[in-house]
Design a protein around this motif. Structure first.
Motif, short mmCIF file in Angstrom:
data_model
loop_
_atom_site.label_atom_id
_atom_site.label_comp_id
_atom_site.label_asym_id
_atom_site.label_seq_id
_atom_site.Cartn_x
_atom_site.Cartn_y
_atom_site.Cartn_z
N LYS A 48 -4.79 -0.49 -2.26
CA LYS A 48 -4.57 0.93 -1.95
C LYS A 48 -4.61 1.18 -0.45
O LYS A 48 -5.29 0.47 0.30
N HIS A 49 -3.92 2.23 -0.04
CA HIS A 49 -3.92 2.65 1.36
C HIS A 49 -5.33 3.01 1.81
O HIS A 49 -5.74 2.72 2.94
N SER A 50 -6.11 3.61 0.92
CA SER A 50 -7.47 4.03 1.26
C SER A 50 -8.36 2.84 1.59
O SER A 50 -9.25 2.93 2.43
N LYS A 56 -7.29 0.02 2.95
CA LYS A 56 -6.90 -0.40 4.30
C LYS A 56 -7.56 0.49 5.34
O LYS A 56 -8.10 0.00 6.34
N ASP A 57 -7.53 1.80 5.13
CA ASP A 57 -8.14 2.73 6.07
C ASP A 57 -9.62 2.44 6.27
O ASP A 57 -10.13 2.48 7.40
N ALA A 58 -10.30 2.14 5.16
CA ALA A 58 -11.74 1.84 5.24
C ALA A 58 -11.98 0.57 6.04
O ALA A 58 -12.87 0.52 6.90
N ASN A 70 1.64 0.32 4.13
CA ASN A 70 0.30 0.86 4.37
C ASN A 70 -0.79 0.13 3.59
O ASN A 70 -1.93 0.59 3.53
N LYS A 71 -0.41 -1.02 3.02
CA LYS A 71 -1.39 -1.86 2.32
C LYS A 71 -1.47 -3.25 2.96
O LYS A 71 -2.15 -4.13 2.46
#
Length: 311
Positions: free
Chosen positions: A177-179, A181-183, A257-258
């Motif tokens: 998930k993109h989230s 990656k952000d983390a 974005n992953k």
């Protein structure tokens, strides 16, 4: 009718090529201007009065290298002639390693992606710890069978051999998930590694091909889904899981974005990017990378180079 006699051209050529006189010395000796001497020498070459032969041009693929350089606007092309397909990767890795050693300066930072050819480059680097050259892992970790092909191991080998630090990217290349990656990207260690990526002087870029039987990931289900998705998008190759088509255009995709790693397709820094790849299977991937202007240097084999110039 020529403005110069054969005798004049032969005599000027003799003084220049056999006696090693300068153009100025010849002009003085023959009572003519230096510009006339220069024109006579050019005319002697045009009329085959003088023939310049460079031995072993074909043996070392020099003319072929130059043709590919000019065709694609590359700074350097290095072409190997492996004995057979079994020696291809070793030949490419050895040639690239020798070029890196001739190029690198003390304190440089080398970025490296992953794969068999890049692993061979690392293996074939000669040890010179006085260079204090560091290495950076440019793509996240991968679940691949061979440890030597893994991006972190390649970076460690380069850093160890060249006497510098190894900056490891402690994150997977692909996340769900993109989230996620952000983390991960908010982690200080990962941020520091990305800062090091921006300071690279040289980037060793493996070029991946995309075929029905291409093996990308150890996880078979994920491998098949990922592969089929990019085939449907007309992708032909990747550098660090950044995909492009045959014309060199980046392929927009839901995995962008992953994916964790340096985006070589958007590279806007001054690092010298070395693409190292060869073999019939990788031809379209190499061609796409060249058309996209993603490379400064190409290390490939003679069969691939000949196919490129016949386009």
């Amino acid at each position: 009718m020529s403005a110069y006699t054969d005798k004049e051209m032969i005599k000027v050529s003799y003084y220049y090529y056999r006696k090693s006189l300068t153009q100025a010395q010849i002009a003085k000796k023959m009572k003519m201007s230096r510009q006339r001497v220069n024109r006579i020498l050019k005319k002697a070459l045009e009329d085959n009065i003088v023939e310049i032969k460079i031995n072993n041009v074909d043996k070392y693929n020099v003319e072929l290298e130059n043709k590919v350089e000019e065709m694609f606007g590359l700074k350097q092309v290095i072409i190997v002639s492996p004995i057979d397909s079994d020696t291809l990767f070793t030949s490419l890795g050895l040639a690239a390693a020798q070029y890196v050693v001739s190029l690198v300066k003390k304190g440089d930072i080398i970025g490296a992606t992953w794969g068999r050819t890049i692993s061979e480059v690392a293996k074939n680097l000669s040890v010179n710890k006085r260079l204090e050259v560091s290495a950076v892992q440019m793509i996240g970790g991968l679940n691949v069978a061979s440890k030597s092909l893994q991006a972190d191991e390649i970076a460690r080998t380069i850093g160890r051999k060249l006497g510098g630090e190894s900056h490891i990217l402690y994150a997977p290349a692909l996340v769900e998930k993109h989230s996620i990656k952000d983390a991960l990207m908010s982690d200080m260690n990962i941020k520091e590694t990305f800062k090091k990526m921006e300071k690279c002087n040289i980037i060793l870029a493996g070029i991946g091909e995309l075929k029905e039987d291409t093996y990308l990931l150890k996880d078979i289900d994920r491998n098949e889904n990922y592969k089929k998705y990019f085939i449907s998008k007309n992708a032909v190759g990747d550098i660090g899981f950044r995909w492009y088509d045959l014309n060199g255009q980046p392929v927009e995709n839901e995995y962008e974005n992953k994916t964790i790693g340096y985006n070589i397709l958007k590279n806007n820094k001054d690092a010298l990017v070395m693409g190292i790849a060869g073999g019939e299977r990788k031809f379209e991937a190499i061609l796409g990378a060249l058309r996209g202007k993603y490379l400064d240097v190409l290390v490939t084999d003679s069969n691939t180079a000949n196919k490129l110039i016949k386009l």
